[in-house]
Design an enzyme around this catalytic site. Structure first.
Site, mmCIF file in Angstrom:
data_model
loop_
_atom_site.group_PDB
_atom_site.id
_atom_site.type_symbol
_atom_site.label_atom_id
_atom_site.label_comp_id
_atom_site.label_asym_id
_atom_site.label_seq_id
_atom_site.Cartn_x
_atom_site.Cartn_y
_atom_site.Cartn_z
ATOM 1 N N GLU A 207 -6.358 4.434 -5.701
ATOM 2 C CA GLU A 207 -7.578 4.747 -4.949
ATOM 3 C C GLU A 207 -7.961 6.169 -5.351
ATOM 4 O OE1 GLU A 207 -9.534 5.042 -0.503
ATOM 5 O OE2 GLU A 207 -7.567 5.868 -0.904
ATOM 6 N N HIS B 20 -11.541 -2.273 3.237
ATOM 7 C CA HIS B 20 -11.325 -1.997 4.673
ATOM 8 C C HIS B 20 -11.933 -0.669 5.128
ATOM 9 C CE1 HIS B 20 -8.374 0.416 2.676
ATOM 10 N NE2 HIS B 20 -8.077 1.019 3.798
ATOM 11 N N ASP B 21 -12.436 0.126 4.200
ATOM 12 C CA ASP B 21 -13.061 1.406 4.560
ATOM 13 C C ASP B 21 -14.582 1.351 4.477
ATOM 14 O OD1 ASP B 21 -10.636 2.741 4.867
ATOM 15 O OD2 ASP B 21 -10.586 3.390 2.781
ATOM 16 N N ASP C 223 0.864 -1.161 0.000
ATOM 17 C CA ASP C 223 0.000 0.000 0.000
ATOM 18 C C ASP C 223 0.915 1.230 0.000
ATOM 19 O OD1 ASP C 223 -2.274 1.693 0.457
ATOM 20 O OD2 ASP C 223 -3.233 0.019 1.501
ATOM 21 N N ASP D 298 -2.822 4.887 -2.158
ATOM 22 C CA ASP D 298 -3.768 5.447 -1.200
ATOM 23 C C ASP D 298 -4.092 6.921 -1.445
ATOM 24 O OD1 ASP D 298 -5.110 5.014 1.472
ATOM 25 O OD2 ASP D 298 -3.855 6.733 1.966
HETATM 26 O O1 TEU Z 1 -8.903 6.354 2.191
HETATM 27 C C1 TEU Z 1 -9.076 7.559 1.488
HETATM 28 C C2 TEU Z 1 -10.393 8.147 1.478
HETATM 29 O O2 TEU Z 1 -10.711 8.854 0.536
HETATM 30 C C3 TEU Z 1 -11.251 8.135 2.705
HETATM 31 O O3 TEU Z 1 -11.897 9.365 2.749
HETATM 32 C C4 TEU Z 1 -12.285 7.117 2.764
HETATM 33 O O4 TEU Z 1 -13.327 7.454 1.882
HETATM 34 C C5 TEU Z 1 -12.742 7.150 4.200
HETATM 35 O O5 TEU Z 1 -11.747 6.473 4.917
HETATM 36 C C6 TEU Z 1 -14.045 6.529 4.498
HETATM 37 O O6 TEU Z 1 -14.285 6.772 5.861
HETATM 38 C C7 TEU Z 1 -7.593 5.920 2.338
HETATM 39 C C8 TEU Z 1 -7.518 4.615 3.089
HETATM 40 O O7 TEU Z 1 -8.161 3.619 2.353
HETATM 41 C C9 TEU Z 1 -8.077 4.787 4.461
HETATM 42 O O8 TEU Z 1 -8.098 3.597 5.190
HETATM 43 C C10 TEU Z 1 -7.213 5.795 5.163
HETATM 44 O O9 TEU Z 1 -7.783 6.094 6.413
HETATM 45 C C11 TEU Z 1 -7.071 7.090 4.361
HETATM 46 O O10 TEU Z 1 -6.785 6.868 3.002
HETATM 47 C C12 TEU Z 1 -5.933 7.901 4.898
HETATM 48 O O11 TEU Z 1 -4.721 7.312 4.570
#
Ligand code: TEU
Ligand code: CA
Length: 569
Positions: free
Chosen positions: A257, A329-330, A98, A200
């Protein structure tokens, strides 16, 4: 479209902290991942994306990196990482790291040095502004995780910018020194033998030339960070440079992403010679995006999911290859989010798997998705680990929701839903750890677990294996990987159907998300005839058939059917 080695592959996302604990400390680790490589191999996985395992205070569970060249000791050592890369390779599996470079951790050496000497070299690694004597912040931007984007640079009279948490200071990509450090790190990891990166939050690296306020959109007087993204121009210069200097020399595979790309930017991102190999199709996330907070998200049902999927394919056409997902994971668990309580049964889970997996694109499976893991009921705010969820709870309470209502929102939207321990068996703590898990497991592990499903032909897990096998079957692979995506626009409520049209074959993919038998009329063949019948290549245990131009599906039925054209008379 030029063919790439990864087009016909299947990818799997591991969230290491929750995947498998090898030493009983309650935290998943690299040896745990190694111990499950045979499981992944048997499933049919080719590419594994590891969420961050670098040294980190874990404020955002590893998305806050304090050393890009070290493994956090809770996950293991660099030796473990090398072993994982080698062991995966033996099984034909490629590892993706990542790449988290919009920000680092406030415990990174660069940030510490910036605090010591804000006007020196490392001060320029970040976005610093002088503090206003009246206390007015440079802008009214709200960070993704709540509160203002500006925080005092410890020990100084300056502020620094963080679009995520205050423990995630944004790196200043305008500074060539920063970019040089990023590319150096990418090359270092490629030399270790990984296949590439998931990238990311990358859209955030470009800030607008002028930092200004936007109209407040909540009572906190702040505005969504998305406003500044709209004003940011020229991200392509950074991304093109990263591609040419870091990815290209290694032919790295990259999955971006990317949220909020601008109109018409898709070909630049993932077209021929795009910045990335692929990017995720986040159309469902874009559809539900919160207004006043998570409690205000637009609910997604099967019809919304279908419409998002169809419009995503319309948008991408032949430009490139999306990476397709139903969860990560989000996000909450796909089975809980897209299937409501009345229809969340195993057949429907297999139907959902079928219609997402056989789309055009690179399918990513998120750990536990392959057994149909579900959201966990959040009983109290103390139970929450995720910083974003803790903020979302506060936002809901501030907006006037009762505690019960706020917790209900969190049970459906919390990022913790995806982060509960992987359910390996019905043994204590789902077989994830012999100790105390860092996050409480979903109590439904006695019913939903790998061990039970491995032994059962009609399980969700067995269905994923069949889907993967079908995608790789030489007889149909060309059509499933490269065939056109033709939506059946008139599906009707709670039904999803589309055709994959190859050079000389057409495969129908269809799912019925109601308990009742349904019929869907199929589009006509290229020369205006009806499809006469078809051979079922895969089903979910329910009956499906094609007759006289339509497909008939049992309640909760789903299938992939090779269509037969009516002979010309
Ligand atoms: O997520 C990026 C992102 O755009 C976030 O706003 C996501 O939509 C949000 O976490 C939803 O609550 C990435 C990663 O996937 C995330 O786990 C990280 O927390 C974030 O970047 C910061 O690195
Ligand atoms: Ca451990």
């Amino acid at each position: 479209m030029e063919k790439k080695w990864w087009h016909d592959k299947v990818a799997y996302q591991i969230y290491p902290k929750s995947f498998m604990d090898s030493n009983g400390d309650g935290i998943g680790d690299l040896q745990g991942v190694i111990s499950k490589l045979d499981y992944l191999k048997e499933l049919g996985v080719d590419i594994v994306w590891l969420s961050p395992i670098y040294q980190s205070p874990l404020a955002d569970e590893g998305y806050d990196i304090s050393d890009y060249y070290a493994i956090d000791q809770r996950f293991g050592s660099m030796q473990d990482m090398e072993e994982l890369i080698a062991e995966a390779k033996k099984r034909g599996i490629t590892i993706l790291m990542d790449l988290v470079v919009n920000h680092c951790s406030d415990e990174h050496e660069w940030f510490k040095k910036a605090c010591e000497d804000p006007d020196g070299k490392y001060g320029k690694f970040f976005y610093l502004r002088d503090k206003d004597p009246e206390g007015k912040l440079p802008t009214n931007w709200r960070s993704y995780f709540g509160g203002p984007c500006w925080e005092q640079l410890p020990g100084t009279g300056k502020l620094y910018l963080h679009v995520f948490h205050k423990k995630q200071p944004d790196l200043n990509w305008e500074n060539p020194e920063v970019r040089k450090e990023v590319y150096k790190n990418i090359r270092w990891w490629m030399e270790k033998g990984i296949g590439g990166f998931r990238i990311d939050a990358i859209i955030n690296i470009k800030k607008p030339e002028v930092f200004r306020d936007y109209p407040a959109d909540r009572d906190d007087g702040l505005c969504s960070i998305i406003n500044m993204l709209k004003d940011a121009r020229g991200i392509g210069e950074f991304l093109g440079e990263m591609r040419d200097k870091a990815f290209k020399p290694y032919d790295a595979f990259t999955a971006g992403e990317v949220f909020n790309e601008k109109e018409g930017e898709l070909p630049l991102f993932i077209g021929e010679n795009g910045y990335f190999s692929t990017m995720f199709d986040f159309s469902v996330e874009m559809y539900e995006r919160e207004g006043r907070g998570w409690f205000d998200k637009r609910p997604v049902d099967i019809d919304a999911f279908r419409d998002c999927m169809f419009s995503a394919h319309k948008k991408i056409g032949d430009i490139g290859f999306y990476s397709t997902i139903i969860e990560n994971h989000d996000e909450p668990r796909g089975a809980s989010r897209l299937l409501n309580d009345e229809i969340r049964n195993e057949s429907a889970k297999k139907a959902l798997a079928t219609v997402y997996f056989l789309r055009r694109g690179l399918p990513f499976i998120y750990q536990g998705q392959e057994i149909g893991m579900e959201n966990k009921k959040i009983r109290s705010v103390e139970e929450l680990d995720d910083i974003s969820s803790i903020d979302a709870y506060k936002v809901a309470i501030d907006a006037g929701l009762t505690e019960e209502e706020a917790l209900k929102t969190l049970s459906s939207h919390s990022r913790d839903n995806a982060r509960t321990p992987m359910q390996w068996s019905d043994e204590m703590h789902a077989g994830f750890t012999t100790g105390e898990p860092w996050l409480r497991e979903n109590p439904n592990y006695a019913a939903i677990n790998v061990k039970e499903q491995q032994g059962r032909e009609d399980s969700v897990l067995s269905h994923y294996k069949k889907l993967i096998a079908l995608r790789k079957d030489p007889a149909y692979k060309e059509t499933i990987v490269y065939g056109d995506f033709v939506p059946c626009e008139n599906c009707g409520g709670s039904l999803i159907a589309y055709l994959r049209k190859g050079v000389d074959q057409t495969i129908l993919v269809a799912g019925n998300f109601t308990p009742d038998e349904k019929t869907v009329e199929l589009p006509l063949t290229a020369d205006g005839r009806r499809y006469a019948g078809g051979k079922v290549l895969l089903d979910n245990g329910r009956e499906a058939s094609v007759e006289d131009g339509s497909v008939r599906l049992d309640g909760f039925g789903a299938a992939a059917i090779l269509l037969e054209e009516l002979k010309k008379s």
